[in-house]
Design a protein around this motif. Structure first.
Motif, PDB file in Angstrom:
ATOM      1  N   ARG A 156      64.996  28.417  60.762  1.00 22.86           N
ATOM      2  CA  ARG A 156      64.156  28.641  59.585  1.00 22.86           C
ATOM      3  C   ARG A 156      64.977  29.149  58.406  1.00 22.86           C
ATOM      4  NH1 ARG A 156      60.935  30.326  63.729  1.00 22.86           N
ATOM      5  NH2 ARG A 156      61.404  32.523  63.411  1.00 22.86           N
ATOM      6  N   ASN A 157      65.894  30.071  58.665  1.00 19.10           N
ATOM      7  CA  ASN A 157      66.741  30.590  57.593  1.00 19.10           C
ATOM      8  C   ASN A 157      67.571  29.482  56.963  1.00 19.10           C
ATOM      9  OD1 ASN A 157      65.793  33.148  58.062  1.00 19.10           O
ATOM     10  ND2 ASN A 157      67.607  33.838  59.159  1.00 19.10           N
TER      11      ASN A 157
ATOM     12  N   TRP B 140      65.248  27.450  54.721  1.00 19.72           N
ATOM     13  CA  TRP B 140      64.920  28.189  53.495  1.00 19.72           C
ATOM     14  C   TRP B 140      66.121  28.228  52.550  1.00 19.72           C
ATOM     15  CZ3 TRP B 140      60.320  28.534  51.917  1.00 19.72           C
ATOM     16  CH2 TRP B 140      59.246  28.848  52.757  1.00 19.72           C
ATOM     17  N   GLU B 141      67.311  28.468  53.097  1.00 19.63           N
ATOM     18  CA  GLU B 141      68.507  28.530  52.254  1.00 19.63           C
ATOM     19  C   GLU B 141      68.800  27.186  51.604  1.00 19.63           C
ATOM     20  OE1 GLU B 141      71.570  30.266  54.685  1.00 19.63           O
ATOM     21  OE2 GLU B 141      70.486  32.168  54.791  1.00 19.63           O
TER      22      GLU B 141
ATOM     23  N   ASP C 283      66.334  26.832  48.822  1.00 15.02           N
ATOM     24  CA  ASP C 283      66.737  27.709  47.716  1.00 15.02           C
ATOM     25  C   ASP C 283      67.884  27.091  46.924  1.00 15.02           C
ATOM     26  OD1 ASP C 283      64.851  29.599  48.461  1.00 15.02           O
ATOM     27  OD2 ASP C 283      66.301  30.878  49.521  1.00 15.02           O
TER      28      ASP C 283
ATOM     29  N   GLN D 178      55.749  29.040  48.849  1.00 17.41           N
ATOM     30  CA  GLN D 178      56.944  29.364  48.099  1.00 17.41           C
ATOM     31  C   GLN D 178      56.798  30.720  47.430  1.00 17.41           C
ATOM     32  OE1 GLN D 178      57.965  26.545  45.096  1.00 17.41           O
ATOM     33  NE2 GLN D 178      59.921  27.501  44.660  1.00 17.41           N
TER      34      GLN D 178
ATOM     35  N   HIS E 240      57.256  33.407  49.996  1.00 17.92           N
ATOM     36  CA  HIS E 240      58.650  33.466  50.409  1.00 17.92           C
ATOM     37  C   HIS E 240      59.495  34.138  49.338  1.00 17.92           C
ATOM     38  CE1 HIS E 240      62.571  32.439  51.847  1.00 17.92           C
ATOM     39  NE2 HIS E 240      62.819  31.744  50.747  1.00 17.92           N
ATOM     40  N   GLN E 241      59.323  33.770  48.080  1.00 15.36           N
ATOM     41  CA  GLN E 241      60.124  34.334  47.017  1.00 15.36           C
ATOM     42  C   GLN E 241      59.863  35.824  46.865  1.00 15.36           C
ATOM     43  OE1 GLN E 241      59.210  31.836  43.689  1.00 15.36           O
ATOM     44  NE2 GLN E 241      60.884  30.430  44.157  1.00 15.36           N
TER      45      GLN E 241
ATOM     46  N   ALA F 177      61.660  37.548  49.644  1.00 18.67           N
ATOM     47  CA  ALA F 177      63.101  37.425  49.441  1.00 18.67           C
ATOM     48  C   ALA F 177      63.560  38.349  48.332  1.00 18.67           C
ATOM     49  CB  ALA F 177      63.458  35.983  49.113  1.00 18.67           C
TER      50      ALA F 177
ATOM     51  N   ARG G  67      67.206  37.943  51.257  1.00 19.38           N
ATOM     52  CA  ARG G  67      66.729  36.575  51.349  1.00 19.38           C
ATOM     53  C   ARG G  67      66.337  36.110  52.740  1.00 19.38           C
ATOM     54  NH1 ARG G  67      67.498  32.345  46.874  1.00 19.38           N
ATOM     55  NH2 ARG G  67      65.942  33.401  45.724  1.00 19.38           N
ATOM     56  N   HIS G  68      67.101  36.014  53.680  1.00 18.48           N
ATOM     57  CA  HIS G  68      66.667  35.382  54.934  1.00 18.48           C
ATOM     58  C   HIS G  68      67.095  36.235  56.120  1.00 18.48           C
ATOM     59  CE1 HIS G  68      65.628  32.006  52.475  1.00 18.48           C
ATOM     60  NE2 HIS G  68      66.821  32.054  51.958  1.00 18.48           N
TER      61      HIS G  68
END
Length: 134
Positions: free
Chosen positions: A10-11, A14-15, A18, A110, A113-114, A117, A122-123
């Motif tokens: 998942r990280n 997400w990265e 991003d 989103q 998540h933001q 973060a 962040r992750h």
């Protein structure tokens, strides 16, 4: 062990998202063209693969979202999000039905998540305690 591997997966996703968002917001025109040519086919194929997994069966149920005890009728939330972001994305956010008391965000996942973060790193592999609890 599966939880850690799942979190790593998942990280990484997400990265990557991003990084693509940052490129879209900050890159110059030639770089954007290059990124679009390489990433758009990958992103569209990823959407197609995910949506194929959520195609309704002969009863009109989503086979991926349904369980033995709870059938999920099509369109499932995956198809609804796909439509919202890929087709209706240019439309203004709509008011939630009366009684719910809040507006729908145009990008709910989103935005959540933001926010996390921005306030917690962040992750992170290990979930951070809420700011109020620290």
């Amino acid at each position: 062990m599966d939880q850690i591997l799942g979190q790593v997966l998942r990280n990484a996703v997400w990265e990557r998202l991003d990084m693509l968002s940052d490129l879209a917001n900050r890159a110059d025109a030639p770089s954007l063209v290059s990124v679009a040519r390489s990433e758009l086919p990958r992103l569209t194929e990823g959407w197609r693969a995910m949506l194929r997994a959520h195609e309704p069966d002969v009863r009109g149920d989503c086979p991926t979202c349904s369980t033995r005890w709870h059938r999920c009728k099509a369109p499932c939330s995956v198809w609804q999000v796909a439509h919202e972001h890929l087709v209706a994305g240019g439309l203004a956010p709509q008011e939630a039905p009366r009684g719910r008391g809040r507006k729908r965000s145009p990008l709910p996942a989103q935005a959540t998540h933001q926010t996390a973060a921005d306030t917690q790193g962040r992750h992170a592999l290990i979930p951070q305690a809420p700011a109020a609890a620290r």
